[in-house]
Scaffold this active site. Structure first.
Site, PDB file in Angstrom:
ATOM      1  N   LYS A  22     -22.212 -29.335 -24.628  1.00  0.00           N
ATOM      2  CA  LYS A  22     -23.008 -29.709 -26.183  1.00  0.00           C
ATOM      3  C   LYS A  22     -22.532 -28.774 -27.213  1.00  0.00           C
ATOM      4  O   LYS A  22     -22.162 -29.120 -28.410  1.00  0.00           O
ATOM      5  CB  LYS A  22     -24.356 -30.170 -25.938  1.00  0.00           C
ATOM      6  CG  LYS A  22     -25.049 -30.244 -27.266  1.00  0.00           C
ATOM      7  CD  LYS A  22     -26.565 -30.414 -27.355  1.00  0.00           C
ATOM      8  CE  LYS A  22     -27.305 -29.205 -27.179  1.00  0.00           C
ATOM      9  NZ  LYS A  22     -27.945 -28.290 -28.312  1.00  0.00           N
ATOM     10  N   ASN A  23     -22.869 -27.554 -27.002  1.00  0.00           N
ATOM     11  CA  ASN A  23     -22.787 -26.457 -27.928  1.00  0.00           C
ATOM     12  C   ASN A  23     -21.293 -26.095 -28.235  1.00  0.00           C
ATOM     13  O   ASN A  23     -21.009 -25.377 -29.051  1.00  0.00           O
ATOM     14  CB  ASN A  23     -23.752 -25.577 -27.780  1.00  0.00           C
ATOM     15  CG  ASN A  23     -25.132 -25.598 -27.788  1.00  0.00           C
ATOM     16  OD1 ASN A  23     -25.409 -26.911 -28.463  1.00  0.00           O
ATOM     17  ND2 ASN A  23     -26.041 -24.620 -27.478  1.00  0.00           N
ATOM     18  N   CYS A 116     -38.026 -25.053 -36.933  1.00  0.00           N
ATOM     19  CA  CYS A 116     -38.134 -25.999 -35.832  1.00  0.00           C
ATOM     20  C   CYS A 116     -39.015 -25.618 -34.796  1.00  0.00           C
ATOM     21  O   CYS A 116     -39.852 -24.706 -35.022  1.00  0.00           O
ATOM     22  CB  CYS A 116     -36.920 -26.531 -35.361  1.00  0.00           C
ATOM     23  SG  CYS A 116     -36.242 -25.371 -34.251  1.00  0.00           S
ATOM     24  N   ARG A 121     -35.693 -20.180 -37.706  1.00  0.00           N
ATOM     25  CA  ARG A 121     -34.177 -20.349 -37.763  1.00  0.00           C
ATOM     26  C   ARG A 121     -33.425 -20.442 -38.960  1.00  0.00           C
ATOM     27  O   ARG A 121     -33.116 -21.756 -39.385  1.00  0.00           O
ATOM     28  CB  ARG A 121     -33.803 -21.579 -36.832  1.00  0.00           C
ATOM     29  CG  ARG A 121     -34.414 -21.315 -35.316  1.00  0.00           C
ATOM     30  CD  ARG A 121     -34.074 -22.688 -34.374  1.00  0.00           C
ATOM     31  NE  ARG A 121     -32.399 -22.416 -34.065  1.00  0.00           N
ATOM     32  CZ  ARG A 121     -32.009 -23.552 -33.347  1.00  0.00           C
ATOM     33  NH1 ARG A 121     -32.703 -24.637 -33.224  1.00  0.00           N
ATOM     34  NH2 ARG A 121     -30.752 -23.532 -33.105  1.00  0.00           N
ATOM     35  N   ASP A 304     -31.370 -20.127 -23.579  1.00  0.00           N
ATOM     36  CA  ASP A 304     -31.357 -21.700 -23.247  1.00  0.00           C
ATOM     37  C   ASP A 304     -31.524 -21.953 -21.755  1.00  0.00           C
ATOM     38  O   ASP A 304     -31.812 -22.842 -21.554  1.00  0.00           O
ATOM     39  CB  ASP A 304     -29.993 -22.383 -23.427  1.00  0.00           C
ATOM     40  CG  ASP A 304     -29.826 -22.374 -25.294  1.00  0.00           C
ATOM     41  OD1 ASP A 304     -31.067 -22.286 -25.977  1.00  0.00           O
ATOM     42  OD2 ASP A 304     -28.712 -22.736 -25.663  1.00  0.00           O
ATOM     43  N   ARG A 396     -31.043 -35.172 -25.885  1.00  0.00           N
ATOM     44  CA  ARG A 396     -30.475 -34.594 -27.013  1.00  0.00           C
ATOM     45  C   ARG A 396     -29.281 -33.883 -26.582  1.00  0.00           C
ATOM     46  O   ARG A 396     -28.248 -33.658 -26.977  1.00  0.00           O
ATOM     47  CB  ARG A 396     -31.451 -33.573 -28.049  1.00  0.00           C
ATOM     48  CG  ARG A 396     -32.087 -34.516 -28.836  1.00  0.00           C
ATOM     49  CD  ARG A 396     -32.885 -33.600 -29.579  1.00  0.00           C
ATOM     50  NE  ARG A 396     -31.901 -32.779 -30.513  1.00  0.00           N
ATOM     51  CZ  ARG A 396     -32.160 -31.997 -31.547  1.00  0.00           C
ATOM     52  NH1 ARG A 396     -33.534 -31.792 -31.641  1.00  0.00           N
ATOM     53  NH2 ARG A 396     -31.360 -31.310 -32.079  1.00  0.00           N
TER      54      ARG A 396
HETATM   55  N1  EPU Z   1     -30.650 -16.285 -37.288  1.00  0.00           N
HETATM   56  C1  EPU Z   1     -30.836 -15.750 -38.610  1.00  0.00           C
HETATM   57  N2  EPU Z   1     -30.192 -16.096 -39.830  1.00  0.00           N
HETATM   58  C2  EPU Z   1     -28.996 -17.124 -39.633  1.00  0.00           C
HETATM   59  C3  EPU Z   1     -28.669 -17.271 -38.292  1.00  0.00           C
HETATM   60  C4  EPU Z   1     -29.470 -17.129 -37.304  1.00  0.00           C
HETATM   61  O1  EPU Z   1     -32.042 -14.892 -38.708  1.00  0.00           O
HETATM   62  O2  EPU Z   1     -28.489 -17.090 -40.546  1.00  0.00           O
HETATM   63  C5  EPU Z   1     -31.310 -15.681 -36.217  1.00  0.00           C
HETATM   64  C6  EPU Z   1     -32.285 -17.098 -35.456  1.00  0.00           C
HETATM   65  O3  EPU Z   1     -33.276 -17.474 -36.053  1.00  0.00           O
HETATM   66  C7  EPU Z   1     -32.225 -16.485 -34.161  1.00  0.00           C
HETATM   67  C8  EPU Z   1     -31.041 -15.630 -33.941  1.00  0.00           C
HETATM   68  O4  EPU Z   1     -30.538 -15.258 -35.485  1.00  0.00           O
HETATM   69  O5  EPU Z   1     -33.531 -15.895 -33.881  1.00  0.00           O
HETATM   70  C9  EPU Z   1     -29.802 -16.064 -33.370  1.00  0.00           C
HETATM   71  O6  EPU Z   1     -29.705 -17.514 -33.546  1.00  0.00           O
HETATM   72  P1  EPU Z   1     -28.258 -18.454 -33.704  1.00  0.00           P
HETATM   73  O7  EPU Z   1     -27.812 -18.582 -35.125  1.00  0.00           O
HETATM   74  O8  EPU Z   1     -27.306 -17.417 -32.735  1.00  0.00           O
HETATM   75  O9  EPU Z   1     -28.705 -19.468 -32.842  1.00  0.00           O
HETATM   76  P2  EPU Z   1     -27.987 -21.077 -33.411  1.00  0.00           P
HETATM   77  O10 EPU Z   1     -26.489 -20.758 -33.819  1.00  0.00           O
HETATM   78  O11 EPU Z   1     -28.821 -21.681 -34.460  1.00  0.00           O
HETATM   79  C10 EPU Z   1     -27.130 -21.809 -31.073  1.00  0.00           C
HETATM   80  C11 EPU Z   1     -27.563 -22.617 -30.153  1.00  0.00           C
HETATM   81  C12 EPU Z   1     -28.655 -22.977 -29.523  1.00  0.00           C
HETATM   82  C13 EPU Z   1     -29.183 -21.491 -28.677  1.00  0.00           C
HETATM   83  C14 EPU Z   1     -28.592 -20.269 -29.864  1.00  0.00           C
HETATM   84  C15 EPU Z   1     -28.741 -18.903 -29.102  1.00  0.00           C
HETATM   85  C16 EPU Z   1     -25.891 -24.468 -30.972  1.00  0.00           C
HETATM   86  C17 EPU Z   1     -25.594 -25.773 -31.558  1.00  0.00           C
HETATM   87  N3  EPU Z   1     -27.034 -23.937 -30.851  1.00  0.00           N
HETATM   88  O12 EPU Z   1     -27.991 -21.740 -32.158  1.00  0.00           O
HETATM   89  O13 EPU Z   1     -28.794 -24.006 -28.517  1.00  0.00           O
HETATM   90  O14 EPU Z   1     -30.438 -21.270 -28.477  1.00  0.00           O
HETATM   91  O15 EPU Z   1     -27.326 -20.525 -30.268  1.00  0.00           O
HETATM   92  O16 EPU Z   1     -28.012 -18.888 -27.969  1.00  0.00           O
HETATM   93  O17 EPU Z   1     -24.788 -23.868 -30.503  1.00  0.00           O
HETATM   94  C18 EPU Z   1     -29.998 -25.398 -27.431  1.00  0.00           C
HETATM   95  O18 EPU Z   1     -28.865 -25.949 -26.918  1.00  0.00           O
HETATM   96  O19 EPU Z   1     -31.028 -25.781 -26.674  1.00  0.00           O
HETATM   97  C19 EPU Z   1     -29.837 -24.499 -28.541  1.00  0.00           C
HETATM   98  C20 EPU Z   1     -31.142 -24.334 -28.947  1.00  0.00           C
END
Ligand code: EPU
Length: 420
Positions: A22-23, A116, A121, A304, A396
Site C-alpha cells: 500500500k505505502n 489523527c 503528524r 507499523d 484501508r
Molecule cells: N513528521 C513531522 N513533520 C513532517 C512529517 C513528519 O514532524 O512534516 C513526523 C511525524 O509526525 C512522525 C515522524 O515525523 O512523528 C515520521 O513520520 P513520517 O512522515 O515518516 O510518516 P508518514 O510519511 O506520514 C508513512 C507511512 C505510515 C508509517 C510511517 C512511518 C505512508 C502512506 N504512510 O507515514 O504508514 O507509519 O511512514 O514509517 O507511507 C500505515 O501504513 O499504517 C502507516 C501509518
C-alpha cells in the site's frame, strides 16, 4: 458497520501470497501526475486507501482503469490542482499529490491534514522543503497553496526522516532546474521503489535507500509501467499470526530482507524462520521468550508492526518493553488488548507487557489500521469469540485479510454488525 467475528484457537497452516505494498502504491499513483499520458501500475493491493487515491486522481481530472491488480492512470486531462479536505481528512497520504502537481503545473492546493489517531503528524517538513525548492506557500482557509513558476534544485536537510515527505520532495525535485540534494532522507524500501519508477519515467536519481538522495532535474518525464514491491507490513503481520497461533505458514512473493528487524525478533522469541529469496516459512508456539522492541526508521523495527508484535508478546513467559519512537500516540490498541486479558501498562512512550497464559474473547474496537491488525491477531488466539468492530480501518490497508486468514484455517467471519 461491518465487523469480524473470530473464534480463537485454530493454528494457521498453509501458504499465503503477499500483496503489493500500500505505502509504495500510494506514491506511485501520485507520481503518474508527473507525466502527460497513460501509466500502468501492477501488483496493486485491493485496499480502501488505493480507492481513495484513485478518487483523488479522478477529482483532478485523471481517468482510471482497473483490472484485477493493475491500475492504468491517464493523466492527459488533468486540469485541477487541489486535494480537498474531505479526501485529505480521510487519507493523509493524499498530500502526496503536492510534489507532482507543483512540478507539472507550478501550483498545488492541498488541505492541511490535521491530527489523527496515532499522533499530530504535521507536514511542516514537506512544506519547508517545497519552499526551499522555490515554491511560494500560503495558508488559505486551512488549505496550503503552493505556487512556483519554476522550481530550482537546492540542498534540503530533513530535521527528521519522513517517508511521505521524502517522496513528495523527490517528486517535486525531479523536474526542478539543476541538482537537489536530500539529506537525512527516509530509507524505506517504498522510497527505493518510487525512485525506480521515477527513473523509468526518465528522472535522474541516485542514492535512494540511503540517507542522501541526489536528483538532477529533467525537462520532461514520460509515462511508464511499474510493478509495486511486496507489502513488508502485511508479510510481517502474517508472520506474527503464524507464530502466535502455534501454526506454520509460508509467505510467498515477498522480500525477507525487508523485514529483517522483525525476523530477528521472532527468532529471539523462540520462533523458527526459514528464508528463500522471495519467501519465508514461520512457525512458533506460545509461550514466547519475552523480547523488547523499539520502533525506528528503516531498517529499524517498523512502527507499523509494533501493535502486532505487542499482541504476540502478550503470550510471553516474562516481561517485555515495547518502545514507540515514531508516533507519539500509537498505543490505542493497549486498552483493547487488555480487554482480551492482556496485562499491559503504558509509561510515557513505553508499553510494559507482562505475559499471560491465555487471552479470552471479547468485543474490541479498532482505532487505526495496525491497531486493528493486532486485535485480529489477538482474536485468533483468544478463547471463545472475539468481535472486532470498526474494521473499515483494516480494509484501508490489508487486502482481503479475513479471506486470507480463513484460507489458512482461521475461524473468522465478516458480518454486518448492528447499526450504531
Ligand atoms: N513528521 C513531522 N513533520 C513532517 C512529517 C513528519 O514532524 O512534516 C513526523 C511525524 O509526525 C512522525 C515522524 O515525523 O512523528 C515520521 O513520520 P513520517 O512522515 O515518516 O510518516 P508518514 O510519511 O506520514 C508513512 C507511512 C505510515 C508509517 C510511517 C512511518 C505512508 C502512506 N504512510 O507515514 O504508514 O507509519 O511512514 O514509517 O507511507 C500505515 O501504513 O499504517 C502507516 C501509518
Amino acid at each position: 458497520m461491518q465487523e469480524l467475528k473470530i473464534i480463537g484457537g485454530k493454528p494457521l497452516y498453509g501458504s499465503v501470497r503477499i500483496s503489493g505494498a500500500k505505502n509504495a502504491a500510494l506514491p506511485a499513483l501520485a507520481a503518474t501526475l508527473l507525466t502527460d499520458g497513460v501509466t500502468t501500475l501492477s501488483n496493486m493491493p485491493d485496499v480502501r486507501d488505493i480507492d481513495s487515491m484513485c478518487k483523488l486522481l479522478q477529482a483532478l481530472g485523471a481517468r482510471i482503469k482497473r483490472q484485477e491488480y493493475s491500475i492504468s492512470v491517464d493523466t492527459r486531462m488533468v486540469n485541477k490542482w487541489n486535494a480537498p479536505h474531505e479526501l485529505v481528512r480521510k487519507m493523509r497520504a493524499s498530500v502526496l499529490v503536492m510534489g507532482p502537481l507543483l512540478a507539472r503545473f507550478g501550483k498545488a492546493e492541498v488541505s492541511l491534514p490535521g491530527g489523527c489517531t496515532i499522533g499530530n503528524r504535521p507536514i511542516d517538513l514537506h512544506i519547508a522543503a517545497m519552499k526551499k525548492l522555490g515554491a511560494e506557500v500560503s495558508l488559505v482557509k486551512g488549505d496550503t497553496h503552493l505556487v512556483s513558476k519554476r522550481l530550482s534544485g537546492t540542498h534540503i536537510y530533513f530535521d527528521r526522516p519522513t517517508v511521505t515527505g521524502t517522496e513528495n520532495v523527490m517528486m517535486a525535485a525531479v523536474k526542478a532546474d539543476g541538482k537537489t540534494v536530500l539529506e537525512n532522507a527516509a530509507r524505506e524500501p517504498e522510497i527505493v521503489d518510487l525512485a525506480e519508477m521515477l527513473s523509468k519515467m526518465g528522472a535522474q536519481i541516485t542514492g535512494a535507500g540511503s540517507d542522501k538522495i541526489v536528483i538532477e532535474g529533467v525537462q520532461t518525464l514520460v509515462p511508464t509501467s511499474h510493478k509495486i514491491i511486496p507489502d513488508r507490513i502485511e508479510a510481517g503481520t502474517y508472520a506474527v499470526a503464524a507464530a502466535m497461533t502455534g501454526g506454520e505458514v509460508s509467505l510467498t512473493d515477498m522480500k525477507p530482507e525487508m523485514i529483517s528487524s522483525l525476523l530477528s525478533k521472532l527468532r529471539a522469541a523462540g520462533c523458527t524462520v526459514s528464508e528463500t529469496d522471495n519467501s519465508i516459512t514461520v512457525s512458533g508456539k506460545p509461550p514466547f521468550m519475552p523480547v523488547d522492541i523499539s520502533t525506528a526508521e528503516y531498517p529499524g523495527f517498523p512502527t507499523d508492526l509494533q501493535a502486532q508484535f505487542m499482541a504476540m508478546m502478550c503470550l510471553s513467559n516474562g516481561e517485555s518493553v515495547v518502545a514507540e519512537n515514531i508516533f507519539e500516540d500509537r498505543f490505542k490498541h493497549v486498552p483493547e488488548l487488555n480487554r482480551l486479558g492482556a496485562d499491559i501498562v503504558i509509561k510515557d512512550r513505553n508499553a510494559i507487557v507482562r505475559g499471560v497464559n491465555s487471552l479470552t474473547g471479547a468485543i474490541v474496537t479498532a482505532s487505526d489500521l495496525r491497531a486493528s491488525a493486532s486485535l485480529v491477531l489477538a482474536g485468533l488466539v483468544a478463547e471463545d469469540e472475539t468481535r472486532v468492530l470498526r474494521i473499515y480501518h483494516l480494509d484501508r490497508g490489508y487486502d482481503s485479510m479475513d479471506k486470507k486468514l480463513a484460507e489458512l484455517g482461521a475461524d473468522i467471519k465478516r458480518t454486518e454488525g448492528p447499526n450504531p
